[in-house]
Design an enzyme around this catalytic site. Structure first.
Site, PDB file in Angstrom:
ATOM      1  N   LYS A  87       0.845  -1.201   0.000  1.00 49.46           N
ATOM      2  CA  LYS A  87       0.000   0.000   0.000  1.00 49.46           C
ATOM      3  C   LYS A  87       0.883   1.255   0.000  1.00 49.46           C
ATOM      4  O   LYS A  87       0.696   2.162  -0.787  1.00 49.46           O
ATOM      5  CB  LYS A  87      -0.921  -0.021   1.214  1.00 49.46           C
ATOM      6  CG  LYS A  87      -1.780   1.218   1.341  1.00 49.46           C
ATOM      7  CD  LYS A  87      -2.754   1.141   2.489  1.00 49.46           C
ATOM      8  CE  LYS A  87      -3.399   2.510   2.676  1.00 49.46           C
ATOM      9  NZ  LYS A  87      -4.377   2.544   3.755  1.00 49.46           N
TER      10      LYS A  87
ATOM     11  N   GLU B 130      10.397  -4.714   4.709  1.00 53.70           N
ATOM     12  CA  GLU B 130      10.482  -6.112   4.274  1.00 53.70           C
ATOM     13  C   GLU B 130      10.225  -6.207   2.762  1.00 53.70           C
ATOM     14  O   GLU B 130      10.974  -6.857   2.019  1.00 53.70           O
ATOM     15  CB  GLU B 130       9.438  -6.979   4.989  1.00 53.70           C
ATOM     16  CG  GLU B 130       9.672  -7.178   6.474  1.00 53.70           C
ATOM     17  CD  GLU B 130       8.990  -6.128   7.329  1.00 53.70           C
ATOM     18  OE1 GLU B 130       8.735  -4.997   6.825  1.00 53.70           O
ATOM     19  OE2 GLU B 130       8.703  -6.425   8.498  1.00 53.70           O
TER      20      GLU B 130
ATOM     21  N   GLY C 105      -4.862  -1.554   4.814  1.00 50.13           N
ATOM     22  CA  GLY C 105      -4.045  -2.676   4.339  1.00 50.13           C
ATOM     23  C   GLY C 105      -4.733  -4.023   4.548  1.00 50.13           C
ATOM     24  O   GLY C 105      -4.768  -4.863   3.647  1.00 50.13           O
ATOM     25  N   ARG C 106      -5.296  -4.239   5.740  1.00 54.36           N
ATOM     26  CA  ARG C 106      -5.910  -5.544   6.030  1.00 54.36           C
ATOM     27  C   ARG C 106      -7.295  -5.691   5.402  1.00 54.36           C
ATOM     28  O   ARG C 106      -7.951  -6.710   5.582  1.00 54.36           O
ATOM     29  CB  ARG C 106      -5.954  -5.782   7.541  1.00 54.36           C
ATOM     30  CG  ARG C 106      -6.619  -4.676   8.342  1.00 54.36           C
ATOM     31  CD  ARG C 106      -6.312  -4.819   9.835  1.00 54.36           C
ATOM     32  NE  ARG C 106      -6.784  -3.683  10.617  1.00 54.36           N
ATOM     33  CZ  ARG C 106      -6.101  -2.566  10.826  1.00 54.36           C
ATOM     34  NH1 ARG C 106      -4.913  -2.409  10.286  1.00 54.36           N
ATOM     35  NH2 ARG C 106      -6.598  -1.581  11.554  1.00 54.36           N
TER      36      ARG C 106
ATOM     37  N   GLU D 278      -5.110  -6.680  14.626  1.00 56.17           N
ATOM     38  CA  GLU D 278      -4.564  -5.372  14.248  1.00 56.17           C
ATOM     39  C   GLU D 278      -5.673  -4.314  14.292  1.00 56.17           C
ATOM     40  O   GLU D 278      -5.414  -3.144  14.560  1.00 56.17           O
ATOM     41  CB  GLU D 278      -3.917  -5.432  12.847  1.00 56.17           C
ATOM     42  CG  GLU D 278      -2.962  -4.278  12.585  1.00 56.17           C
ATOM     43  CD  GLU D 278      -2.181  -4.398  11.278  1.00 56.17           C
ATOM     44  OE1 GLU D 278      -2.758  -4.160  10.200  1.00 56.17           O
ATOM     45  OE2 GLU D 278      -0.980  -4.728  11.328  1.00 56.17           O
TER      46      GLU D 278
ATOM     47  N   HIS E 280      -5.651 -33.407  16.779  1.00 57.01           N
ATOM     48  CA  HIS E 280      -4.553 -34.255  17.233  1.00 57.01           C
ATOM     49  C   HIS E 280      -3.405 -33.422  17.789  1.00 57.01           C
ATOM     50  O   HIS E 280      -2.279 -33.895  17.889  1.00 57.01           O
ATOM     51  CB  HIS E 280      -4.082 -35.148  16.083  1.00 57.01           C
ATOM     52  CG  HIS E 280      -5.190 -36.048  15.615  1.00 57.01           C
ATOM     53  ND1 HIS E 280      -5.447 -37.266  16.202  1.00 57.01           N
ATOM     54  CD2 HIS E 280      -6.152 -35.864  14.672  1.00 57.01           C
ATOM     55  CE1 HIS E 280      -6.517 -37.812  15.610  1.00 57.01           C
ATOM     56  NE2 HIS E 280      -6.952 -36.982  14.686  1.00 57.01           N
TER      57      HIS E 280
ATOM     58  N   LYS F  64       9.179  -0.850  14.263  1.00 52.49           N
ATOM     59  CA  LYS F  64       9.813  -0.486  12.980  1.00 52.49           C
ATOM     60  C   LYS F  64      10.943   0.517  13.216  1.00 52.49           C
ATOM     61  O   LYS F  64      12.029   0.395  12.645  1.00 52.49           O
ATOM     62  CB  LYS F  64       8.780   0.155  12.043  1.00 52.49           C
ATOM     63  CG  LYS F  64       7.726  -0.802  11.508  1.00 52.49           C
ATOM     64  CD  LYS F  64       6.808  -0.071  10.523  1.00 52.49           C
ATOM     65  CE  LYS F  64       5.611  -0.899  10.132  1.00 52.49           C
ATOM     66  NZ  LYS F  64       4.649  -0.183   9.297  1.00 52.49           N
TER      67      LYS F  64
HETATM   68  O1  F6P Z   1       2.985  -2.920   9.726  1.00 55.10           O
HETATM   69  C1  F6P Z   1       1.622  -3.093   9.601  1.00 55.10           C
HETATM   70  C2  F6P Z   1       1.158  -2.793   8.228  1.00 55.10           C
HETATM   71  O2  F6P Z   1       1.081  -1.428   8.056  1.00 55.10           O
HETATM   72  C3  F6P Z   1      -0.161  -3.466   7.917  1.00 55.10           C
HETATM   73  O3  F6P Z   1      -1.238  -2.760   8.376  1.00 55.10           O
HETATM   74  C4  F6P Z   1      -0.078  -3.603   6.444  1.00 55.10           C
HETATM   75  O4  F6P Z   1      -1.009  -4.515   5.962  1.00 55.10           O
HETATM   76  C5  F6P Z   1       1.343  -4.058   6.289  1.00 55.10           C
HETATM   77  O5  F6P Z   1       2.053  -3.304   7.249  1.00 55.10           O
HETATM   78  C6  F6P Z   1       1.953  -3.858   4.942  1.00 55.10           C
HETATM   79  O6  F6P Z   1       1.927  -2.520   4.549  1.00 55.10           O
HETATM   80  P1  F6P Z   1       2.144  -2.110   3.041  1.00 55.10           P
HETATM   81  O7  F6P Z   1       1.058  -2.729   2.247  1.00 55.10           O
HETATM   82  O8  F6P Z   1       2.076  -0.612   3.036  1.00 55.10           O
HETATM   83  O9  F6P Z   1       3.495  -2.614   2.616  1.00 55.10           O
END
Ligand code: F6P
Length: 527
Positions: free
Chosen positions: A213, A219, A270-271, A356, A387, A496
């Site tokens: 987003k 990452e 995002g979610r 979240e 199990h 972060k």
């Molecule tokens: O760190 C949490 C978050 O902001 C989530 O809410 C989001 O889904 C995820 O990181 C990834 O964010 P982006 O889509 O901006 O890379």
């Protein structure tokens, strides 16, 4: 906007008294004996989903008090604000409009044809037009990828909402996927993940989708940079053909060197973004019609949530039950038990969605709340969980409400497997409730352990869309009652910032100002 926090309502006190007087000692088996209509009264049909709520620790009086609570908290007004496009994400001053992504185009009205048409209506109309033109472009692109036999591997690089949703849905709908393409999901900054995927693909036949987003997440940016470097090192030249970006930050994607972009908007959390361009891996897998069916299933659930009276509104009933369990019974977690192996990432997806969204200790005004909020969600597909940890669910000291998902029609023809699967899910719900007496102790099951049973006719794009929208709205309901902002996530920021600082310190060895434990560990990692 009229919102009253739950603990400031009359119903909250009444629920407390109800719990002390009757709720604590509520007995499911007795409730069924006393009411032969209990199954009918506590089950609910919603689009694509049938829910049996009758094995929950609730009766008509408690349910009415919970509905009173919803009314007194202003749930309906808050829900209307959601669907009006109001800025209900107040800490970021953003509207929350993932529902618009699955709504058919708003057409036929404009400010000139209706005198009552407001600026807000006009903005919605314009947003809807943008949604549908992006959707068309994305589905057309998905089709070209589907039709391209030279692209055999699609690698989604993203994390959180840019990973869990598409990954969960692509796995869930694998039975509908185009043959001849493999889907990979790389989320973790742990290079083992990307390295393993890269080992199994070839640059000339791989499409990388960089899903973020913000297009700033460390990452994703690290994985995307490494993937691009690998692609170029393998002799890959046509970045335009092999990389696409799914983002609200198209400028950053271009600056990164990706020109094929599909955008979305800051009013998509995002979610909640699976329905947007973030859904591209799913669109490639199941095609344009499949993706439209997925959106339509979710839209049907939106309409149910938006219009059904609260007493017959499945997301409302589930969300209120969550409040009852968390704040009155004091249950700390919910086990998610999908009895369909294709739903194996569904528990992980729901973890982000609920924890979240509602893992907050302050209300929407920033004041500490004097009650508990999000439970812990966890789970695995059945029958595997049986199990592993079902021992604790049946005989442990904690009561953990279980939410089963069962699917009536299988997508395979192996004889007797599905009947056995269904028998098992029924048996687990039954055993949790009825228990078994045994004087010896070790073989005694207390029973009276609650569960909800969600039943789909079949796992299809439409039913999956409806199931996920149901979960989104039930999270909205409990968040609304708690008076929190379910649409921000400030709690992820501190880690972060600290990781950035520690990254530099790992290189320099500087432990100045660090606490003793972090300094000690950093020194060991450096040595
Ligand atoms: O760190 C949490 C978050 O902001 C989530 O809410 C989001 O889904 C995820 O990181 C990834 O964010 P982006 O889509 O901006 O890379």
């Amino acid at each position: 906007m009229t919102r009253t926090r739950c603990d400031r309502t009359l119903a909250w006190g009444e629920l407390k008294a109800d719990f002390d007087a009757r709720g604590r000692a509520f007995n499911l088996s007795q409730a069924f004996s006393a009411d032969t209509e209990r199954f009918e009264a506590f089950s609910q049909s919603a689009p694509h989903v049938f829910a049996d709520l009758s094995k929950n620790l609730i009766d008509a009086r408690t349910q009415q008090l919970l509905l009173d609570l919803a009314g007194q908290c202003g749930l309906e007004q808050h829900r209307d604000a959601l669907f009006d496009g109001a800025a209900i994400n107040n800490t970021e001053q953003r509207a929350v409009m993932h529902w618009l992504l699955r709504k058919p185009p708003l057409a036929g009205v404009n400010k000139y044809s209706s005198p009552s048409f407001s600026v807000a209506d006009q903005q919605l109309l314009e947003a809807s037009a943008q949604v549908h033109s992006t959707l068309e472009a994305m589905l057309a692109y998905a089709q070209t990828v589907r039709d391209d036999p030279l692209i055999t591997d699609v690698v989604n690089i993203g994390i959180g909402g840019s990973d869990l949703g598409p990954q969960m849905a692509v796995l869930a709908l694998a039975g509908f996927a185009v043959p001849g393409k493999r889907f990979h999901f790389v989320s973790n900054v742990d290079g083992h993940e990307l390295a393993q995927v890269l080992q199994g693909v070839k640059a000339r036949s791989t499409l990388f989708l960089v899903a973020s987003k913000t297009f700033t997440t460390i990452e994703t940016m690290t994985n995307a940079r490494s993937a691009k470097a690998w692609f170029e090192a393998q002799g890959g030249v046509d970045v335009g053909r092999h990389f696409a970006a799914l983002t609200t930050n198209v400028a950053a994607a271009r600056a990164f060197g990706i020109d094929t972009t599909f955008g979305f908007w800051d009013w998509v959390g995002g979610r909640y973004s699976l329905w947007s361009a973030i859904g591209l891996p799913l669109a490639i897998a199941i095609g344009a019609q499949g993706f439209r069916d997925f959106l339509a299933g979710a839209h049907a659930m939106d309409e149910h949530f938006r219009t059904a009276p609260l007493a017959q509104n499945l997301p409302v009933r589930l969300g209120l039950l969550d409040v009852w369990y968390r704040n009155f019974h004091g249950f700390t977690s919910r086990c998610i038990a999908p009895y369909h192996s294709a739903l194996r990432r569904y528990p992980a997806y729901l973890q982000q969605l609920e924890m979240e969204s509602n893992g907050k200790r302050v209300d929407a005004h920033g004041d500490a709340v004097p009650f508990d909020t999000s439970p812990v969600l966890w789970g695995e597909p059945g029958t595997n969980g049986q199990h592993a940890y079902f021992q604790m669910l049946h005989q442990g000291t904690d009561v953990v409400p279980v939410e089963f998902v069962a699917v009536k029609k299988p997508h395979h023809s192996l004889p007797d497997h599905h009947e056995l699967l269904l028998a098992n899910v029924l048996a687990q719900a039954q055993a949790l409730m009825v228990g078994k007496s045994d004087a010896g102790g070790h073989k005694h099951f207390t029973g009276n352990r609650p569960s909800t049973f969600l039943l789909l006719e079949e796992l299809t794009p439409a039913s999956l869309g409806a199931l996920i929208a149901l979960q989104e709205h039930r999270v909205f309901v409990s968040g609304a009652v708690w008076g929190i902002n379910s649409f921000d996530q400030w709690g992820v920021e501190l880690g972060k910032v600290l990781a950035k600082d520690l990254h530099a310190r790992l290189a320099s060895g500087d432990v100045n100002g660090l606490d003793g434990s972090t300094a000690g560990l950093l020194a060991r990692l450096q040595a």
